[in-house]
Design a protein around this motif. Sequence first.
Motif, PDB file in Angstrom:
ATOM      1  N   GLU A 393       0.608  -1.178  -0.522  1.00 50.25           N
ATOM      2  CA  GLU A 393      -0.312   0.115  -0.102  1.00 50.25           C
ATOM      3  C   GLU A 393       0.628   0.934   0.154  1.00 50.25           C
ATOM      4  O   GLU A 393       1.996   1.495   1.211  1.00 50.25           O
ATOM      5  CB  GLU A 393      -1.698   0.701   1.069  1.00 50.25           C
ATOM      6  N   ILE A 394       0.716   1.526  -0.915  1.00 51.55           N
ATOM      7  CA  ILE A 394       1.669   3.693  -0.731  1.00 51.55           C
ATOM      8  C   ILE A 394       0.343   4.507  -0.462  1.00 51.55           C
ATOM      9  O   ILE A 394      -0.148   4.596  -1.614  1.00 51.55           O
ATOM     10  CB  ILE A 394       1.853   3.487  -2.658  1.00 51.55           C
ATOM     11  N   SER A 395       1.015   5.419   0.086  1.00 48.77           N
ATOM     12  CA  SER A 395       0.464   6.567   0.074  1.00 48.77           C
ATOM     13  C   SER A 395       1.446   8.240  -0.315  1.00 48.77           C
ATOM     14  O   SER A 395       2.636   7.769   0.511  1.00 48.77           O
ATOM     15  CB  SER A 395      -0.026   6.914   1.125  1.00 48.77           C
ATOM     16  N   GLY A 396       1.027   9.017   0.096  1.00 49.73           N
ATOM     17  CA  GLY A 396       2.387  10.169  -0.294  1.00 49.73           C
ATOM     18  C   GLY A 396       3.379   9.944  -1.304  1.00 49.73           C
ATOM     19  O   GLY A 396       3.746  10.165  -1.325  1.00 49.73           O
ATOM     20  N   TRP A 443       3.925  -1.061   3.539  1.00 48.56           N
ATOM     21  CA  TRP A 443       3.261   0.678   3.592  1.00 48.56           C
ATOM     22  C   TRP A 443       4.386   0.742   3.162  1.00 48.56           C
ATOM     23  O   TRP A 443       5.472   1.348   3.398  1.00 48.56           O
ATOM     24  CB  TRP A 443       2.752   0.738   4.432  1.00 48.56           C
ATOM     25  N   ASN A 445       4.858   5.429   2.813  1.00 45.83           N
ATOM     26  CA  ASN A 445       4.219   6.614   3.016  1.00 45.83           C
ATOM     27  C   ASN A 445       5.339   7.522   3.065  1.00 45.83           C
ATOM     28  O   ASN A 445       6.515   7.083   3.214  1.00 45.83           O
ATOM     29  CB  ASN A 445       3.898   6.560   4.012  1.00 45.83           C
ATOM     30  N   TYR A 447       5.930  12.359   3.524  1.00 49.43           N
ATOM     31  CA  TYR A 447       4.902  12.760   3.542  1.00 49.43           C
ATOM     32  C   TYR A 447       6.318  14.518   4.295  1.00 49.43           C
ATOM     33  O   TYR A 447       7.322  14.045   4.280  1.00 49.43           O
ATOM     34  CB  TYR A 447       4.095  13.262   4.965  1.00 49.43           C
TER      35      TYR A 447
END
Length: 712
Positions: A393-396, A443, A445, A447
């Motif tokens: 799961e990738i975010s940012g 994960w 992430n 930010y």
Amino acid sequence: MDLELAMQSFLQESAELLDEMESILLDAEADSITAEQLGALFRSMHTIKGSAGLFGLDEIVRFTHQAENLLDQLRDGHLQLDAGLSGVLLRSHDHVKAQLAAVAAGQVIPAGEQDSILADIAALLQQPAGSPCAVTASTSSAEPPDDSDWLLSLRFGREVLRNGMDPASFVRYLATLGQIQAIASCCSALPADDSFDPECNYLRLEIQFRGAVDADQLAGVFAFASEGSQFIISPRAQLSSHLQQALQAGDAAEQQSCRDIWQQWGLWQPAADSTALPAAVAPSDHKPAAPAADSKAGRSSESRFIKVEAGKLDRLINLVGELVIAGAAANLLARSHGSSPLLESTVVMAGLIEQIRSHTLSMRMVPIGETFSRFPRVVRDVGHELGKSIKLEISGADTELDKTMVDKLADPLTHLVRNAIDHGIEDVQQRRAAGKPDQGHVWLNAYHESGSVVIEVADDGGGLDQQRILAKALQRGIISSDAMLSEQDIYRLIFAAGFSTAEHISNLSGRGVGLDVVQKNIEALRGTVEIDSESGLGTTFRLRLPLTLAIIDGFLVEVGSSTFVIPLETVVECMELPATPGGAGMPERLQLRGEVLPLLYLRPFLELDGEPGRRQNVVVIQTGSQRVGLVVDALQGEFQTVIKPLGSLFRHLKAISGSTILGNGAVALILDVLALIQHATQQEAGRYGQEQDTCPPAGSRQPHNNDTSSGK
């Protein structure tokens, strides 16, 4: 002809298409695939094949043609997308990528697994038609078009040769799609005197073509050369409108030359009015299927972007840095003269320099997603090799970072992701025994935080085993049996060179190579690595990096006659050092709003001569959850700092990360905040241990300063 520019464009476009193809295939393994995605997969191989044909890369053309056939069957619903087909397509992707890499390096295109992949493709193409692929949008399964007749009027741009392209190569590729029934050149524009330029294109081509293609496919043949060119493509049934439109291009001599060609082909009959419609054909109200491909209209959206060589941008950044130094010198000079108009002028100039600096640095900022995009494939391949089901799961991914740093992050992030899959995620039996789902999670992430970029790599595995790490470190002699270590100190042991807790050596782990590389690479980028781990729940590696390596906002401090720069994003606050009771000694720590703040005196630490003044100041610095107070003589305030690398003679200095030039021409050293904090916290932990009557076993307690814990 110099084909370098055109070749670089082809390689870059192909790389982007392959990245899109890989991303779609990895997403489609778990979810349904849309009609748009199926079309994008087909276009990726089709476009690479067409462009490769223009450069005579026959090996790539032959392979991509077979992959294109497979994708065509998939697009039309004759094949079902499953793990097997997806695997063949990913192998095809890798092979084309290797072929293009060889072309870029000027090497012979490798055979690789081509025969094996082509055999698998042939086997899939021979399978009976299965159920259509699951799509979320309606899609037609139309059969390929029947053979049809086309007219093409090709007016290549005058600069096409200088741009490294040969019109004949486009014609050769066109012949692979069908049959060229007639071709003639219109050379009325060819100069007969000394004005002839051998690097200019003067020819216009008229072609009759027959093939099982549509207008978009024919237009795609010439899309690569659309700059400054005009291509008119129509079905033979729309002869009248085609000839009318084709006559609008060129001067009277060119128009007459084209009429002569059409007359020889029986498409044009002379009349009293030379502009009359062909006598043999009735007027048509239909417009050509593919009107003139005018590059200015078709490429208007692309004109918003300009590709700039990285070296030119680096030189611009260096010049902006020199401009910052010159601006500071001008401001210092204005202050010394006390001239209000001059001072006001330098203030305005400083504001403009700040804007130039900000905008110039933003030109090198790119989304971290450029690096993140490679990891779905890493997780898939490594997970399959280890027999583990893992979801990434990738975010940012839109978080921006300096391009130079993004390029250097790929290697350490790869080590961390592979480590999370191999060491972090348990096998299925262990996860079931722990009451966890069979599928593990990793994960990624990113930010922004306090002027820095934070990148996290986390997993939901078993967490780090502190006792096992300590035992391994003792066995290898990395620590002594009486070492007093905090939780973070224990975790940092896994970064030691050659350290590994793996029981067996495999293709992925066991040799102690990987995490030590991570730490070295991140520290080379002036970054830090933090670890949070909880037994049975997982581990998080947190990388904290500066936004850029070129120019930073600094905070100037004085110690004796020396000036130092502290990166401003690490400065929390400043205060006067309180006097000790009785005026004797130097306090080793402060109570700051209920928390213990270790102090580090820069004068003795850096072995500077002289005695401290009557008043000293504390600069509170922080990285992650760790805080330390630096004791200095004086505070000078903020300063825009251009980072200059240290010479090889000084690179071993742990507490210094670089240098800068002040407005008065003096040199100031930039402090390495990470090294200072690590030294101060270790010093504080040692003092705390000496203050205890009894010492518990190593790793059994936390340090006295809560700020130096893992934050849990």
